[in-house]
Design a protein around this motif. Structure first.
Motif, PDB file in Angstrom:
ATOM      1  N   GLU A  75     -36.722 -27.124   2.287  1.00 30.06           N
ATOM      2  CA  GLU A  75     -36.756 -25.741   1.735  1.00 30.06           C
ATOM      3  C   GLU A  75     -36.675 -24.823   2.524  1.00 30.06           C
ATOM      4  O   GLU A  75     -35.801 -23.314   2.814  1.00 30.06           O
ATOM      5  CB  GLU A  75     -37.966 -25.992   0.528  1.00 30.06           C
ATOM      6  CG  GLU A  75     -37.782 -24.576  -0.381  1.00 30.06           C
ATOM      7  CD  GLU A  75     -38.859 -24.357  -1.765  1.00 30.06           C
ATOM      8  OE1 GLU A  75     -39.084 -25.991  -1.519  1.00 30.06           O
ATOM      9  OE2 GLU A  75     -39.896 -23.859  -0.800  1.00 30.06           O
ATOM     10  N   ALA A  76     -38.019 -24.983   3.418  1.00 30.12           N
ATOM     11  CA  ALA A  76     -37.816 -23.894   3.998  1.00 30.12           C
ATOM     12  C   ALA A  76     -36.940 -23.804   5.716  1.00 30.12           C
ATOM     13  O   ALA A  76     -36.898 -22.526   5.734  1.00 30.12           O
ATOM     14  CB  ALA A  76     -39.229 -24.158   4.845  1.00 30.12           C
ATOM     15  N   ALA A  77     -36.330 -24.939   5.790  1.00 32.72           N
ATOM     16  CA  ALA A  77     -35.530 -25.156   7.102  1.00 32.72           C
ATOM     17  C   ALA A  77     -34.211 -24.400   6.608  1.00 32.72           C
ATOM     18  O   ALA A  77     -33.546 -23.556   7.447  1.00 32.72           O
ATOM     19  CB  ALA A  77     -35.224 -26.231   7.136  1.00 32.72           C
ATOM     20  N   LEU A  78     -33.860 -24.520   5.070  1.00 33.63           N
ATOM     21  CA  LEU A  78     -32.624 -24.066   4.526  1.00 33.63           C
ATOM     22  C   LEU A  78     -32.490 -22.649   3.655  1.00 33.63           C
ATOM     23  O   LEU A  78     -32.197 -21.908   4.642  1.00 33.63           O
ATOM     24  CB  LEU A  78     -32.893 -24.989   2.998  1.00 33.63           C
ATOM     25  CG  LEU A  78     -31.460 -25.011   2.661  1.00 33.63           C
ATOM     26  CD1 LEU A  78     -29.980 -24.880   3.080  1.00 33.63           C
ATOM     27  CD2 LEU A  78     -31.186 -25.618   0.884  1.00 33.63           C
ATOM     28  N   ASN A  79     -33.940 -22.412   3.551  1.00 29.23           N
ATOM     29  CA  ASN A  79     -34.109 -20.718   3.710  1.00 29.23           C
ATOM     30  C   ASN A  79     -34.073 -20.143   4.568  1.00 29.23           C
ATOM     31  O   ASN A  79     -33.567 -19.057   5.361  1.00 29.23           O
ATOM     32  CB  ASN A  79     -35.259 -20.859   2.504  1.00 29.23           C
ATOM     33  CG  ASN A  79     -35.073 -20.851   1.513  1.00 29.23           C
ATOM     34  OD1 ASN A  79     -34.273 -20.977   1.104  1.00 29.23           O
ATOM     35  ND2 ASN A  79     -36.361 -21.019   0.674  1.00 29.23           N
ATOM     36  N   LYS A  80     -34.192 -20.280   5.848  1.00 30.10           N
ATOM     37  CA  LYS A  80     -34.348 -20.104   7.297  1.00 30.10           C
ATOM     38  C   LYS A  80     -33.044 -19.951   7.884  1.00 30.10           C
ATOM     39  O   LYS A  80     -32.437 -18.602   8.257  1.00 30.10           O
ATOM     40  CB  LYS A  80     -35.360 -20.808   8.172  1.00 30.10           C
ATOM     41  CG  LYS A  80     -36.022 -20.081   8.994  1.00 30.10           C
ATOM     42  CD  LYS A  80     -36.694 -20.609   9.940  1.00 30.10           C
ATOM     43  CE  LYS A  80     -36.748 -19.488  12.034  1.00 30.10           C
ATOM     44  NZ  LYS A  80     -37.932 -20.088  12.372  1.00 30.10           N
ATOM     45  N   GLN A  81     -31.771 -21.303   7.489  1.00 26.01           N
ATOM     46  CA  GLN A  81     -30.816 -21.070   7.859  1.00 26.01           C
ATOM     47  C   GLN A  81     -30.431 -20.166   7.286  1.00 26.01           C
ATOM     48  O   GLN A  81     -28.917 -19.353   7.556  1.00 26.01           O
ATOM     49  CB  GLN A  81     -30.314 -22.576   8.368  1.00 26.01           C
ATOM     50  CG  GLN A  81     -28.800 -22.706   8.388  1.00 26.01           C
ATOM     51  CD  GLN A  81     -28.959 -24.499   8.672  1.00 26.01           C
ATOM     52  OE1 GLN A  81     -29.217 -24.995   7.765  1.00 26.01           O
ATOM     53  NE2 GLN A  81     -28.711 -24.817  10.318  1.00 26.01           N
ATOM     54  N   LEU A  82     -30.155 -20.048   6.205  1.00 26.13           N
ATOM     55  CA  LEU A  82     -29.293 -19.167   5.286  1.00 26.13           C
ATOM     56  C   LEU A  82     -29.345 -17.618   5.512  1.00 26.13           C
ATOM     57  O   LEU A  82     -28.666 -16.577   5.159  1.00 26.13           O
ATOM     58  CB  LEU A  82     -29.654 -19.765   3.517  1.00 26.13           C
ATOM     59  CG  LEU A  82     -29.240 -20.726   3.133  1.00 26.13           C
ATOM     60  CD1 LEU A  82     -29.374 -21.159   2.050  1.00 26.13           C
ATOM     61  CD2 LEU A  82     -27.659 -20.865   3.385  1.00 26.13           C
ATOM     62  N   ASN A  83     -30.594 -17.576   6.020  1.00 26.69           N
ATOM     63  CA  ASN A  83     -30.668 -15.381   5.896  1.00 26.69           C
ATOM     64  C   ASN A  83     -30.483 -15.748   7.307  1.00 26.69           C
ATOM     65  O   ASN A  83     -31.487 -14.088   7.476  1.00 26.69           O
ATOM     66  CB  ASN A  83     -32.397 -15.312   5.226  1.00 26.69           C
ATOM     67  CG  ASN A  83     -32.404 -15.554   3.893  1.00 26.69           C
ATOM     68  OD1 ASN A  83     -31.486 -14.834   2.748  1.00 26.69           O
ATOM     69  ND2 ASN A  83     -32.918 -16.654   3.357  1.00 26.69           N
ATOM     70  N   ASP A  84     -30.612 -16.009   8.732  1.00 29.48           N
ATOM     71  CA  ASP A  84     -30.552 -16.022  10.114  1.00 29.48           C
ATOM     72  C   ASP A  84     -28.996 -15.381  10.001  1.00 29.48           C
ATOM     73  O   ASP A  84     -28.083 -16.269   9.825  1.00 29.48           O
ATOM     74  CB  ASP A  84     -30.706 -17.193  10.368  1.00 29.48           C
ATOM     75  CG  ASP A  84     -30.847 -16.754  12.019  1.00 29.48           C
ATOM     76  OD1 ASP A  84     -29.356 -15.956  12.750  1.00 29.48           O
ATOM     77  OD2 ASP A  84     -31.416 -16.702  12.997  1.00 29.48           O
TER      78      ASP A  84
END
Lengths: 347, 170
Positions: free
Chosen positions: B135-144
């Protein structure tokens, strides 16, 4: 002269239009009244100030070279060369021939998007970084030749920016892995660049992607900005480094939080000690040292002013002009504009 | 070589009736209506098809042409919007916990919103807490923003996103 006591305003001097996609970066030429900007439209624009009218106009467009977004640009210390880093995986070196620019070399090697490029103080080395997690150091040889001197693989994620120290050949990089790494030449093991320090959460570092780094003129302080919505100020005893006593570590001095509520993409420290920030909240922040000597908590910084809605979209880059005449600031945005601002005292 | 679908038997829910706006008191054709949750809901629900991709070369083979609403990837509570602040946050639930489709779905939601909303909007995309293994890794990537921009310069990814955003089959 205490800036905090004056009524200061950031006045928009001119809006530079022309790019057909977001503008990622703007860079002032160190010796002439020239500004370079680079964009998602795959081009670089060179803007020049007319000595008569004092207004800026687009002198030339560098296109048909990069095949994807040009993410950042950097002038060599002499002002004669411009390096441009692109998502196409290459870094192009351009020479200013007067009436036009010629691409004299293309640096290849990164596996994917190149994010940033930086020249060292003497112009003898270049550094580039990429989403491939590596930082490359290039040696500037004669005859438009560039040779890869070192490939550094310390970061564990996408590297967002590289920056050489203003006076020492020490290289800094910041990354999606939330850290800032410091690299310098070591004579051990046949000589190579080594990571001598990593600034991470355990040393009061950032808790999310670090997007940019900037040094003060003396090179004994630096500011970093992040997706964690803060700016951090760091300091080091560089006189120790200058006198050859070995590496002096950087320590956290101060954290500036609560000024931006979206990712801070860029920060730049002016030669007269004003820190500018540009963020995803469309605002430009200006900060100065409070000059309150607190022996326990160290230096602190105050907000000088916040320019809301400086652009209509995210601000990707803020850069102070090296010109001593006036306090000019360039900003580049997702709205496709480059703006030139002047910091003025209002009557 | 995996030839099956990532999600063979997705749970399909009933589709809600398209709600009709009943406020017809505003007859000024030049007035600007604030964007609200319902409008964004409509943008995302009715022009969105989900495509299961198990083989990159077979992007033209949609297996489950159901809307994200029918698969409960997005629900009414998925959208948080504040028009005055020009802010929207969309929370989505991938159909499978370690679904590699989550990146494509997240990217597609962002692209759809970018194409539909005024440029002043700030868009945050995230997976529903607890719904994805990374989750955290995915959210970070989706918002970079830079990563998203680079991804959208990849023609293969853009094609997949456009496939997801093509009008539904019904």
């Amino acid at each position: 002269m205490d800036l905090m006591e004056k009524n200061l305003e950031l006045i928009e001097v001119q809006k530079l239009e022309g790019h057909t996609d977001r503008v990622w970066n703007a860079a002032w030429n160190p010796v002439s009244p020239i500004l370079a900007s680079c964009s998602g439209d795959n081009s670089v624009r060179i803007w020049e100030q007319s000595s008569l009218s004092r207004s800026w106009s687009c002198k030339t467009v560098l296109e048909e070279t990069h095949t994807r977004t040009v993410r950042s640009c950097s002038w060599s210390p002499s002002g004669k060369l411009l390096a441009t880093a692109s998502f196409d995986g290459t870094t192009a070196i351009w020479e200013d021939l007067g009436d036009e620019f010629e691409c004299i070399s293309t640096l290849e090697g990164h596996e994917n998007e190149v994010k940033s490029v930086s020249w060292n103080a003497s112009g003898s080395y270049l550094a580039t970084c990429s989403r491939d997690k590596s930082v490359w150091i290039w040696e500037v040889l004669g005859g438009n030749e560039y040779d890869c001197a070192s490939v550094l693989n310390g970061h564990t994620q996408d590297v967002k920016m590289v920056l050489w120290h203003p006076t020492l050949d020490v290289l800094f990089s910041c990354s999606y892995d939330n850290t800032i790494k410091v690299v310098w030449w070591s004579e051990d093991d046949d000589g190579d660049y080594q990571c001598v320090q990593t600034l991470d959460e355990s040393t009061n570092g950032h808790s999310s992607t670090v997007w940019a780094i900037s040094f003060n003129a003396a090179g004994d302080k630096m500011v970093t900005c992040s997706d964690d919505l803060t700016l951090k100020i760091w300091g080091a005893d560089i006189s120790m480094m200058h006198s050859g006593e070995g590496y002096a570590p950087w320590t956290h001095l101060c954290t500036l939080s609560g000024y931006h509520d979206r990712t801070i993409f860029s920060t730049h420290w002016s030669s007269d000690d004003i820190i500018a920030s540009g963020a995803g909240d469309d605002a430009i922040g200006l900060f100065v040292d409070s000059k309150q000597h607190d022996p326990v908590n160290g230096p602190s910084y105050n907000l000088l002013l916040k320019k809301e809605k400086a652009h209509e979209m995210d601000i990707n880059s803020v850069q102070w002009s090296p010109s001593k005449e006036s306090r000019l600031l360039a900003s580049a945005s997702d709205d496709g504009m480059v703006k030139i601002w002047q910091l003025e005292t209002t009557p | 070589m995996v030839s099956g679908l990532i999600n063979e038997n997705p749970t399909v829910y009933e589709r809600k009736e398209r709600r009709v706006r009943t406020d017809s008191t505003n007859t000024d054709e030049f007035s600007v209506e604030p964007i609200d949750q319902l409008e964004i809901f409509d943008i995302l629900f009715f022009d969105f098809a989900i495509v299961n991709i198990h083989h990159i070369r077979d992007i033209r083979d949609p297996e489950h042409p159901y809307s994200l609403e029918q698969l409960k990837v997005l629900t009414e509570d998925s959208v948080e919007v504040d028009d005055l602040k020009s802010y929207v946050r969309v929370t989505f639930t991938p159909t499978v916990e370690h679904c590699s489709m989550a990146t494509i779905i997240g990217l597609s939601v962002r692209v759809k919103l970018m194409r539909s909303l005024p440029p002043r909007y700030k868009i945050d995309i995230r997976v529903a807490p607890g719904s994805h293994a990374t989750e955290a890794a995915l959210n970070k990537q989706l918002n970079d923003k830079e990563r998203v921009a680079a991804a959208l310069e990849n023609p293969n990814l853009v094609e997949m996103v456009d496939e997801c955003l093509s009008p539904s089959f019904e």
